[in-house]
Design a protein around this motif. Structure first.
Motif, short mmCIF file in Angstrom:
data_model
loop_
_atom_site.label_atom_id
_atom_site.label_comp_id
_atom_site.label_asym_id
_atom_site.label_seq_id
_atom_site.Cartn_x
_atom_site.Cartn_y
_atom_site.Cartn_z
N ALA A 1 -10.95 -11.61 -5.10
CA ALA A 1 -9.91 -10.65 -5.49
C ALA A 1 -9.88 -9.44 -4.57
O ALA A 1 -8.81 -8.88 -4.31
CB ALA A 1 -10.13 -10.21 -6.94
N PHE A 2 -11.05 -9.02 -4.08
CA PHE A 2 -11.13 -7.77 -3.32
C PHE A 2 -11.13 -7.97 -1.80
O PHE A 2 -10.96 -7.00 -1.06
CB PHE A 2 -12.37 -6.97 -3.73
CG PHE A 2 -12.20 -6.22 -5.03
CD1 PHE A 2 -11.65 -4.94 -5.03
CD2 PHE A 2 -12.57 -6.77 -6.24
CE1 PHE A 2 -11.49 -4.22 -6.22
CE2 PHE A 2 -12.41 -6.08 -7.44
CZ PHE A 2 -11.87 -4.81 -7.43
N VAL A 3 -11.34 -9.19 -1.33
CA VAL A 3 -11.61 -9.38 0.11
C VAL A 3 -10.47 -8.92 1.01
O VAL A 3 -10.71 -8.41 2.11
CB VAL A 3 -11.99 -10.86 0.40
CG1 VAL A 3 -10.79 -11.79 0.29
CG2 VAL A 3 -12.66 -10.99 1.78
N ALA A 4 -9.24 -9.04 0.54
CA ALA A 4 -8.10 -8.65 1.38
C ALA A 4 -7.69 -7.20 1.14
O ALA A 4 -6.63 -6.76 1.57
CB ALA A 4 -6.92 -9.60 1.12
N LYS A 5 -8.55 -6.45 0.44
CA LYS A 5 -8.32 -5.03 0.13
C LYS A 5 -6.94 -4.76 -0.49
O LYS A 5 -6.17 -3.94 0.00
CB LYS A 5 -8.50 -4.17 1.38
CG LYS A 5 -9.91 -4.27 1.98
CD LYS A 5 -10.21 -3.08 2.87
CE LYS A 5 -11.64 -3.11 3.37
NZ LYS A 5 -11.85 -4.02 4.51
N PRO A 6 -6.63 -5.45 -1.58
CA PRO A 6 -5.34 -5.23 -2.23
C PRO A 6 -5.29 -3.84 -2.88
O PRO A 6 -6.33 -3.30 -3.25
CB PRO A 6 -5.29 -6.32 -3.30
CG PRO A 6 -6.72 -6.55 -3.65
CD PRO A 6 -7.48 -6.38 -2.35
N ALA A 7 -4.10 -3.29 -3.02
CA ALA A 7 -3.95 -1.98 -3.67
C ALA A 7 -4.28 -2.06 -5.16
O ALA A 7 -4.80 -1.12 -5.74
CB ALA A 7 -2.53 -1.48 -3.48
N ILE B 1 0.59 3.89 -14.34
CA ILE B 1 -0.81 3.80 -13.93
C ILE B 1 -0.92 4.43 -12.54
O ILE B 1 -0.11 4.12 -11.65
CB ILE B 1 -1.28 2.33 -13.91
CG1 ILE B 1 -1.16 1.72 -15.33
CG2 ILE B 1 -2.71 2.22 -13.39
CD1 ILE B 1 -1.46 0.23 -15.39
N ASP B 2 -1.90 5.32 -12.40
CA ASP B 2 -2.04 6.04 -11.13
C ASP B 2 -2.92 5.29 -10.14
O ASP B 2 -3.73 4.45 -10.52
CB ASP B 2 -2.68 7.41 -11.38
CG ASP B 2 -1.73 8.35 -12.10
OD1 ASP B 2 -0.50 8.18 -11.96
OD2 ASP B 2 -2.23 9.26 -12.79
N ARG B 3 -2.77 5.68 -8.89
CA ARG B 3 -3.61 5.10 -7.84
C ARG B 3 -5.08 5.42 -8.11
O ARG B 3 -5.43 6.54 -8.47
CB ARG B 3 -3.19 5.66 -6.48
CG ARG B 3 -4.12 5.23 -5.37
CD ARG B 3 -3.46 5.14 -4.01
NE ARG B 3 -4.41 4.52 -3.10
CZ ARG B 3 -5.00 5.15 -2.10
NH1 ARG B 3 -4.71 6.39 -1.81
NH2 ARG B 3 -5.89 4.51 -1.35
N GLY B 4 -5.91 4.41 -7.99
CA GLY B 4 -7.34 4.61 -8.17
C GLY B 4 -7.78 4.57 -9.62
O GLY B 4 -8.97 4.66 -9.92
N GLU B 5 -6.81 4.45 -10.53
CA GLU B 5 -7.15 4.43 -11.94
C GLU B 5 -7.70 3.06 -12.34
O GLU B 5 -7.24 2.04 -11.86
CB GLU B 5 -5.89 4.73 -12.76
CG GLU B 5 -6.13 5.47 -14.05
CD GLU B 5 -4.85 6.07 -14.62
OE1 GLU B 5 -4.91 7.21 -15.08
OE2 GLU B 5 -3.79 5.40 -14.59
N LEU C 1 -1.76 -7.50 -4.14
CA LEU C 1 -2.41 -7.74 -5.43
C LEU C 1 -3.58 -8.69 -5.32
O LEU C 1 -3.57 -9.63 -4.52
CB LEU C 1 -1.39 -8.32 -6.43
CG LEU C 1 -0.04 -7.62 -6.59
CD1 LEU C 1 0.80 -8.32 -7.64
CD2 LEU C 1 -0.20 -6.14 -6.93
N GLY C 2 -4.60 -8.43 -6.14
CA GLY C 2 -5.72 -9.36 -6.28
C GLY C 2 -5.85 -9.73 -7.75
O GLY C 2 -5.41 -8.98 -8.63
N PHE C 3 -6.49 -10.87 -8.02
CA PHE C 3 -6.58 -11.36 -9.40
C PHE C 3 -7.99 -11.84 -9.73
O PHE C 3 -8.62 -12.53 -8.92
CB PHE C 3 -5.62 -12.53 -9.62
CG PHE C 3 -4.17 -12.13 -9.51
CD1 PHE C 3 -3.49 -11.68 -10.62
CD2 PHE C 3 -3.51 -12.19 -8.28
CE1 PHE C 3 -2.16 -11.29 -10.51
CE2 PHE C 3 -2.18 -11.79 -8.17
CZ PHE C 3 -1.51 -11.34 -9.30
#
Ligand code: ADP
Ligand code: MG
Length: 249
Positions: free
Chosen positions: A159-165, A32-36, A89-91
Motif C-alpha cells: 500500500a505504501f511502496v509507491a508513496k500514495p497521498a 479529511i485533511d492532509r496527514g490526518e 491511492l493505496g489500499f
C-alpha cells in the motif's frame, strides 16, 4: 491542518436489489485533511465500507460529489479513475488480497509496475520497504507460507511502496489477534507519519479509534458524530508497547 485532501459533499449511495432500495450512504458531508489519520467507526452494516469505496472511486455515487485533492472523482472516466487510483491511492484489505502465486517482494513491486519504474529500481524499493516492515527473512516467501500478521505487513508495504497521498484501509486488522493488531496499527501509523500521508481506516472496533486524529461515527448510512482526538495513540505508545519489539518474522 490546511487544505482538505478529501471533501465528501452530500454523498449518497442507494443499492437497488429488485424491489428493494438500500440507502447504504445517506447524503453525508465531511472533510479529511492532509496527514490526518481518520477512522470511520460503526457497527456492521452501517455503511462504512460503502463510504470508503465511494471515496476510493470503487463504487459510483448515486448523488453528491467527492473531491480528492481538489479533483471531483464523480465524472472521471474509468480509465482516468484507474490511473488516478494508481498514482494517488493505496489500499490495505482485511483479507490481505495478496497474489498467491507471487512472493512477498513481487506483490510489493506491483504498484511500481504501474508507475513504469524499471525492474531493478522496483526490486530495490520493494526490498527496502519490506525491511522496514520487519520482513527481511520473508521476502521470497509466498503468502501461504506466512502468518496473517506477516501477510498484512506485506499488504501494508504494498500500500505504501509507491508513496500514495492517501491510504484506504478496510478493517485491516479484522483477521488478526490482539497483539498483531497493535503491531499492524503502529506500522500503518508510523508509515503514514513519515511522509505525511493521509489514512482513512474503517473499523467496527472502538479500541482502534484511539489511533485516529479524527473519528467519524457512522450509523445506518448517516454520520452520528465527528470527533477530533487531541491525544491519539502514536507509534510506540500502544498498550503493552513496553514489550513491543520491531516485528521480525
Ligand atoms: P459496513 O462496512 O459498515 O459493514 P456496508 O457499507 O458494507 O457496511 O453495507 C451498508 C449497507 O449496504 C448494508 O445494508 C449492506 O447490506 C448494503 N450493501 C453493501 N454493498 C451492497 C451491494 N453491493 N449491493 C447491495 N447492498 C449492499
Ligand atoms: Mg465493511
Amino acid at each position: 491542518m490546511g487544505k482538505p485532501v478529501i471533501e465528501v459533499k452530500k454523498a449518497r449511495k442507494v443499492y437497488v436489489m429488485g424491489e428493494e432500495r438500500i440507502n447504504a450512504v445517506n447524503g453525508v458531508s465531511f472533510t479529511i485533511d492532509r496527514g490526518e489519520f481518520c477512522c470511520l467507526l460503526g457497527t456492521s452494516g452501517s455503511g462504512k465500507s460503502t463510504l470508503l469505496n465511494l471515496m476510493a472511486g470503487i463504487e459510483k455515487l448515486t448523488s453528491g460529489d467527492i473531491l480528492i485533492m481538489g479533483e471531483s472523482i464523480r465524472d472521471m472516466s474509468e480509465n482516468r479513475l484507474a490511473k488516478f487510483r494508481q498514482e494517488n491511492l493505496g489500499f490495505v484489505f482485511q483479507a490481505y488480497n495478496l497474489i498467491g502465486s507471487m512472493t512477498a517482494v513481487e506483490n510489493v513491486e506491483l504498484p511500481l509496475v504501474f508507475k513504469h519504474m524499471g525492474a531493478s529500481q522496483r526490486r530495490k524499493r520493494a526490498i527496502a520497504i519490506l525491511k522496514k516492515v520487519g520482513l527481511t527473512k520473508r521476502m521470497y516467501h509466498k503468502p501461504k507460507e506466512m502468518s496473517g500478521g506477516q501477510q498484512q505487513r506485506v499488504g501494508i508495504a504494498r500500500a505504501f511502496v509507491a508513496k500514495p497521498a492517501i491510504v484506504f484501509a478496510d478493517e485491516p486488522t479484522g483477521n488478526l489477534d490482539t497483539r498483531t493488531t497493535a503491531e499492524v496499527m503502529e506500522l500503518i501509523k508510523s508509515m503514514a507519519i513519515k511522509h505525511h500521508q493521509t489514512v482513512v481506516m474503517v473499523t467496527h472496533d472502538v479500541s482502534l479509534a484511539g489511533y485516529a486524529d479524527k473519528i467519524i461515527r457512522v450509523l445506518d448510512g448517516n454520520i452520528q458524530s465527528i470527533e477530533i482526538n487531541e491525544n491519539p495513540v502514536n507509534p510506540g505508545q500502544s498498550a503493552g508497547s513496553e514489550t513491543y519489539e520491531k516485528p521480525e518474522e
